[in-house]
Enzyme design. Sequence first.
Site, short mmCIF file in Angstrom:
data_model
loop_
_atom_site.label_atom_id
_atom_site.label_comp_id
_atom_site.label_asym_id
_atom_site.label_seq_id
_atom_site.Cartn_x
_atom_site.Cartn_y
_atom_site.Cartn_z
N LYS A 1 0.82 -1.25 0.08
CA LYS A 1 0.04 0.19 -0.09
C LYS A 1 0.69 1.22 0.02
CE LYS A 1 -3.71 -2.26 -0.17
NZ LYS A 1 -4.55 -2.46 -1.24
N SER B 1 -2.71 -12.16 4.28
CA SER B 1 -2.94 -12.06 3.02
C SER B 1 -1.75 -12.70 2.16
CB SER B 1 -2.99 -10.61 2.65
OG SER B 1 -2.03 -9.91 2.85
#
Length: 403
Positions: free
Chosen positions: A68, A342
Amino acid sequence: MSCFAGLTASAPVASGLADRGKGRGRVYANITETVGNTPCVKISEEICPKGRTIYAKLEYFNPLSSVKDRLACAIIEDAEKKGQLKPGDTVIEATSGNTGIAVAMLCAQRGYKCVITMAEPFSIERRKLMRFMGAKASGKAGKRLDFGVFLACPTLSWDVNIMGCPGQVIITPKAGKGTGMVAKAKELAEKHGWFLCRQFENEANAEFHYKTTGQEILNDFEGMKLDYYVLGYGTGGTFAGAGKAIKEKRPDVKICLGEPADAPLVASGTKTERNADGSATGSHPAFKPHPIQGWTPDFIPQIAEKGILDTGYDEFVPIPGQAAIDMSQALAKTQGIFTGISGGASMYAAVEMAKKAPEGSVLVAMLADTGERYLSTPLFASISADMNEEELAISKSTPNFQL
């Protein structure tokens, strides 16, 4: 060794050890310049099915330890180019954590104020990291406080438009899910005139991955075989942007999309209903809570939907939550790779894909973040801070310094 059109699936002849001590051959003006150029690392046969090759693209090598960081650079830099941000402005975004941490980094470096909305279930350490990164306090007169005053800041009075102490993370109720935190961010942005990142709809997100992540993979695998690109989706930016870049240059590479088995939004075939700005009108009917934080909110992001329509995917793997946790732990114990749930989910999808892929296939999986984002989650539920019986026995094997 697998061969394809004269190309080997193994790493180049030059050993990575030869680069040690060479540095990067440059220095950096600020922390945002270090975003990207993350490594692809080969996975051993303790995890990778025999006769196949899997590489992990380790996005936790970014400065704030997640993929991110790219998204934050994309949105803030794009807003600056368009004149949508000026010094002293406030940036607000809804996030499961990693985006908020990355946005807080950009705001700290650029001098913007930062407010994050975050749904209640996400890990406590993410809240603390965002508040830590947002520790830019100002008094009513607008002067920067010295460290001693900063420590005492709970006693101070704060102006509504000035960052509090140490940073502002607005927690939204669990029942509202991802759509609730997004709606709250939009509501606050409209009320206070703040810049809303809109990570799930902002096309700068996917464009940045097209220009960086996708190109990095193409460059790293130039002259090498590559058959599958494996990942899940959060906003869909990595999938839509990097996937498009890879498909343009190497259309033979198959995109494998992973999705939580408990939240089969894409697999359901049911579209997300949208407001005029592209945001979801409500929670997707196929959504159920799942432990893969950062993946698959309770709606299909507009960027992900556009990626599916424009580039598509060739393979699909549903991922059980416990399998993602188990794989994350296996990566740590057998590879020394410390990634979150994840990341475990992506590697699980890559392994499942490799099992049915032709022998000699080469796969690259995106590992989005570090395991340190999950200390308060089920990923670490079996990990104790205290010594177990075996450790106590080792301690007692010598006479001194025993608890």
